[in-house]
Every structure is written in C-alpha cells, then in structure tokens.
Write a protein that holds these residues in place. Structure first.
Motif, short mmCIF file in Angstrom:
data_model
loop_
_atom_site.label_atom_id
_atom_site.label_comp_id
_atom_site.label_asym_id
_atom_site.label_seq_id
_atom_site.Cartn_x
_atom_site.Cartn_y
_atom_site.Cartn_z
N LEU A 93 4.83 -16.24 54.22
CA LEU A 93 5.90 -17.14 53.78
C LEU A 93 5.56 -18.58 54.11
CD1 LEU A 93 8.72 -17.46 52.57
CD2 LEU A 93 9.67 -17.12 54.87
N MET A 94 5.08 -18.83 55.31
CA MET A 94 4.70 -20.20 55.70
C MET A 94 3.57 -20.71 54.81
SD MET A 94 6.72 -21.04 58.18
CE MET A 94 7.94 -20.07 57.30
N GLN A 95 2.59 -19.85 54.54
CA GLN A 95 1.46 -20.27 53.71
C GLN A 95 1.90 -20.58 52.28
OE1 GLN A 95 -0.92 -16.78 54.42
NE2 GLN A 95 -2.25 -17.82 55.88
N GLY A 96 2.78 -19.76 51.74
CA GLY A 96 3.20 -19.96 50.37
C GLY A 96 4.07 -21.19 50.19
N VAL A 97 5.02 -21.40 51.11
CA VAL A 97 5.97 -22.50 50.97
C VAL A 97 5.36 -23.84 51.37
CG1 VAL A 97 8.15 -23.43 51.84
CG2 VAL A 97 7.96 -21.00 51.29
N LEU A 98 4.63 -23.88 52.48
CA LEU A 98 4.14 -25.15 53.01
C LEU A 98 2.74 -25.52 52.53
CD1 LEU A 98 5.33 -24.88 56.74
CD2 LEU A 98 6.46 -26.05 54.83
#
Length: 349
Positions: A93-98
């Motif tokens: 999730l962090m990789q995809g969003v940020l």
C-alpha cells in the motif's frame, strides 16, 4: 513482481480485489491472536519497514535482469502468517500510494500474489519441514531458506494463472510461464539467502521473538514414582544478560534506514523479473500510467532534489519511516482491540 495498471483487465482485478479483501479480513482476525504478546506488535511494524527497505535492493540474477525480496516468508516466520500477510500488504500500500510502484487498480492482484500466496506457501513449507527436522535452532534457519526459495516461483505461477484469466494482451501463456518461473527460481535463491540470514540473526539474540521458533524445545519430562511428570521450568535468564527487545527493535530500524537510505543507491538498475518478462513477451504494451505518477516520491526519489544519491536516500528513509509508523499503528490497534475483547468486562468476570 509489482504488477502495474493495465496488465490485468478490470473484471479480474475486481475479483482479485475481493480475494485480497477477504484475505485481509481473515488476517486481521488471526493477527489478533498472534499479537497476543506485547512484544509482537512493535516487531511486526519493524518487519514491515525492513521488508520495504530490502525491496529497494535489487540484486542481479541474470544478464539484464534483477530481483528483490518479496518478504512473505520472512514476515510469516518472524511474526506469524496472519500478521505476515498484513506486513506485506502495508508495504504494498505504501509503495503504490507514495512511490507509484505497483498499480492502484492492481493492488488486489499484488496483495493476492505477493502477500497471500508467498505467505501461505512459505509457511506451509516451513511448518512441514520443521515437523521432520531435528528440533534445533539451525532447523528453523534451514526451513526458512527452503520456504523462502519456494515462495517466489509460487508467486510467479500465481501471476501466470491470473494473467491467463485476465491478461490484456494476446501472448503465449506457456512462454510467459516458462520465463516467469525460470527467472523467479533464480530470484528465489536471493530471497532464501536474505530470509535465512535475517531469521538466523534474530534467533541468535532473541529466539523468543521468532514466531516460527516458538515451541521448538519440548518440555523436559522426569519419571517420578513410575510416572512421567513435567520438569520445573528453567530459571529465566536475567533481562540484563540478554539483548533487550528495545535493542533488537532499534538495531532493526537502523539497519532498515541504512539499507534504504544508503545501500539502495548501489542496487542493480536492471529491470526486475516481471518487468523483464513483460517487455520481452509484450505483456507491457497496454500498461497504463500510474495514478500516483505525480507523487513527490514517485520512482523512489524526492521531487526537486537533483542529486540522485540524495534524492533516492531521502525517499528510502521517508519510506521506512512512514511504513514503520503505519505498520505499528495497525498492529497496536489490533493488539488493543484484542485486549478489549478479553477484558473482564467482556468475559463476564
């Protein structure tokens, strides 16, 4: 292995999204049991941050191809399979969003493939091996190596099956399967080495913090008056003589920051296994621009910072910080929810 937008059609992405949501719901319930001890919640947040950091370290596996840790086996063995699924999902999730790494419409695909499949396969292999290996710490490390090794080609098989159902280009599935499995067997060797070294390092200082090592030693039994009885528990080692949980946590955090903030600059710049196969087989012809392409941290660099080393290092440090905070918040919330559920007020005592 991060699947971008456009590789998988909308209906299949929606189905995998439902599968991922169901897996997360089950994992949230299961993780509440695994997080029963206070020491587990902060370690789980650290594991998520460490996986984020090590995923930035692409290592060469063949001419023009690199690979990186997936992390499912490592997370499952250190903090438990349910918590492990959540750890990898937080990272994705962090990789995809940020960082615009892994498509947002493909988030269900990525969670199903990289979090669910790797964790389930690796933990099943790990437990199966521990059942037949000698009950020693070394067996945990050996089983960790094998479990991690097999989890990566398993994820490659899972992606191939998903692509066979909902791929957006007309390519030979047989050729995709051969290429994906072949390169990811090599990547699996790197995954196995990283996983075994990390698990072995934690076991060496605090075996009680490794979920997969719990119950490793059988309780000693003595024969008294012709009957077998449990021997008294050994005297606990004074806390001052052991490595404290805080020291383990701080050491892990510093290691994550160094890997993401400094060592990542020297990682291989070659495309990873999926990127290489996608380009060679024409899978990427309908790839779409990432919805977070304009993110200040897109492509693991800080916008408007011209120095590549500084930009990548800052992005890595920010990523580790955000991931450890987000992961710890999730696991502390689950821990507190569990405490509330088992409180005397809720049990009628």
């Amino acid at each position: 292995m991060h699947v971008p937008d456009g590789f998988i059609d909308a209906p299949t992405s929606a189905v995998t999204g439902v599968v991922a949501a169901g897996a997360l719901a089950v994992s949230l319930r299961g993780a509440r049991r695994e997080l029963g001890e206070e020491r587990t919640a902060p370690l789980a947040g650290l594991v998520a941050a460490f996986i984020f950091a090590v995923q930035m370290l692409n290592f060469p596996v063949a001419a023009g191809t690199s690979g990186h840790l997936l992390g499912g086996a490592l997370a499952a063995i250190l903090v438990g399979p349910y918590t492990g699924v959540l750890c990898v999902s937080v990272v994705l999730l962090m990789q995809g969003v940020l960082f615009a790494d892994g498509g947002l419409t493909a988030l269900g695909v990525n969670i199903t493939d990289m979090a669910l499949v790797t964790t389930v396969v690796s933990y099943a292999v790990f437990r199966g091996l521990l059942a037949v290996l000698p009950r020693k710490r070394r067996s945990v490390t050996v089983a960790s190596f094998a479990a991690a090794l097999l989890s990566v080609p398993a994820a490659a098989v899972a992606f191939t099956l998903i692509y066979a159902i909902g791929g957006t280009t007309d390519v030979s599935i047989g050729k995709v399967a051969t290429a994906m499995i072949g390169v990811h067997v090599l990547i699996g060797i790197g995954e196995a080495v990283i996983t075994a070294l990390t698990v072995g390092a934690v076991i060496a200082v605090r075996p009680d913090l490794v979920h997969g090592a719990r119950g490793l030693r059988r309780r000693l039994r003595l024969r008294v008056n012709g009957e077998l009885v449990d021997a008294p528990e050994p005297v606990a080692v004074p806390a001052a003589a052991r490595t404290s949980r805080r020291t383990v946590w701080l050491t892990g955090l510093v290691a994550s920051l160094v890997l993401a903030g400094f060592v990542s600059f020297y990682a291989s710049a070659d495309p990873d296994g999926l990127e290489k196969v996608a380009h060679d087989k024409g899978i990427d012809t309908k790839e779409k621009e990432h919805a977070s392409a304009d993110s200040p941290l897109a492509d693991y660099g800080v916008k408007d910072v011209s120095d590549a080393r500084l930009s990548g290092g800052l992005a890595g440090v920010i990523g580790v910080g955000v991931t450890v905070v987000a992961g710890s918040a999730v696991f502390w919330a689950l821990r507190r929810r569990r405490d509330a559920d088992v409180s005397p007020a809720n049990t009628g005592l």
